[in-house]
Design a protein around this motif. Structure first.
Motif, short mmCIF file in Angstrom:
data_model
loop_
_atom_site.label_atom_id
_atom_site.label_comp_id
_atom_site.label_asym_id
_atom_site.label_seq_id
_atom_site.Cartn_x
_atom_site.Cartn_y
_atom_site.Cartn_z
N CYS A 58 0.98 -0.88 0.27
CA CYS A 58 0.03 -0.06 0.02
C CYS A 58 0.51 1.45 0.25
O CYS A 58 2.37 0.97 0.91
CB CYS A 58 -0.68 0.48 1.48
SG CYS A 58 -2.14 -1.89 1.27
N ARG A 73 -1.48 11.12 -5.54
CA ARG A 73 -2.01 9.74 -5.66
C ARG A 73 -1.65 8.07 -4.21
O ARG A 73 -0.44 8.48 -3.64
CB ARG A 73 -1.32 8.83 -6.58
CG ARG A 73 -1.87 8.09 -7.32
CD ARG A 73 -1.52 7.49 -8.90
NE ARG A 73 -1.51 6.50 -9.48
CZ ARG A 73 -1.24 5.98 -10.22
NH1 ARG A 73 -0.35 6.36 -10.72
NH2 ARG A 73 -2.17 4.69 -10.69
N SER A 101 -3.37 4.16 -3.12
CA SER A 101 -3.32 3.26 -3.02
C SER A 101 -4.23 2.17 -2.36
O SER A 101 -2.58 1.75 -0.88
CB SER A 101 -3.08 2.36 -4.58
OG SER A 101 -2.96 0.94 -4.98
N ASP A 102 -4.47 1.44 -2.59
CA ASP A 102 -4.88 0.48 -0.82
C ASP A 102 -4.51 -0.77 -1.40
O ASP A 102 -4.84 -1.90 -0.62
CB ASP A 102 -6.75 0.16 -0.64
CG ASP A 102 -7.22 1.80 0.32
OD1 ASP A 102 -6.34 2.46 0.70
OD2 ASP A 102 -7.92 2.05 -0.50
N ASP A 103 -4.10 -1.25 -3.19
CA ASP A 103 -3.48 -2.75 -3.16
C ASP A 103 -4.59 -3.66 -2.10
O ASP A 103 -4.28 -4.31 -1.78
CB ASP A 103 -2.31 -2.45 -2.71
CG ASP A 103 -1.64 -4.02 -3.55
OD1 ASP A 103 -1.60 -3.69 -4.55
OD2 ASP A 103 -0.15 -4.17 -2.44
N GLY A 120 -4.16 2.92 1.79
CA GLY A 120 -3.50 3.79 1.04
C GLY A 120 -4.10 6.04 1.74
O GLY A 120 -3.05 6.84 1.69
#
Length: 209
Positions: free
Chosen positions: A61, A71, A73-75, A83
């Protein structure tokens, strides 16, 4: 004539070197990696390197903040639990031009949404809090020209200021030299050089760094 300078971007605090911090929460290991990044491609290259280095991790993440660009992301983690907390940690620590990746190895115990927010945000915040920092201030680059008879005056003046000298270019009339200075020092430098050379120097604004 006063030296006219363009507007410089505001100073910002970033990291001097890559930094790592680790937490173990309910059996899950959270590895936070923070590193300076000056462009989105540079930040994403750091992410790719960590994915290659930790290919068996459960999640990678991340978030970056580069001036107005950001930007995250929680992946694969539940939305808003990884994120976004990492990005908030970046803002809370007052860091810019930075990429933070938190690598998780799942330990078998679910943390819940609140637990994940605390784990990811906490690992990122502590990693940034303990990382070495530096204040980055913009410089203005001037191209200075003096006759050979005024070289010693130029070098003496440069030695009294926080200046970064470029490569000298010798001409028939003298020397051209790029000089990078903090913007607040540039007008005084230009005036002192003109005084020392009885107006015989040339000073041209080249660039912002």
């Amino acid at each position: 004539m006063p030296l006219e300078l363009p507007d410089l971007p505001p100073p910002f605090t970033t990291l001097t070197a890559p930094h790592r911090h680790s937490d173990v929460i309910e059996g899950s290991e959270f590895l936070a990696f923070a590193e300076r990044a000056d462009s989105p491609p540079e930040a994403l290259a750091q992410l790719a390197a960590l994915r290659a280095r930790y290919p068996d991790a459960t999640h990678h993440c991340w978030a970056y903040q580069i001036g107005p660009l950001y930007r995250f992301s929680d992946d694969g983690e539940p939305g808003g639990t990884a994120g976004a907390p990492i990005l908030r940690a970046i803002g809370g620590q007052g860091i810019d031009h930075v990429m933070v990746v938190v690598v998780r190895y799942y330990g078998g115990t679910k943390l819940g949404t609140g637990g994940l927010v605390r784990a990811y945000g906490g690992a990122a915040a502590e990693g940034l809090r303990t990382a070495p920092r530096v204040l980055v201030r913009g410089r203005v680059t001037l191209r200075v020209g003096v006759g050979f008879g005024h070289l010693s005056a130029l070098y003496h003046l440069l030695g009294s200021m926080d200046a970064v000298r470029g490569e000298e270019e010798f001409t028939a009339a003298g020397v051209l030299l790029p000089v990078s200075l903090y913007p607040e020092d540039a007008p005084a430098f230009a005036q002192a050089l003109m005084d020392a050379t009885s107006g015989g120097a040339t000073v041209e604004v080249l660039d912002l760094v």
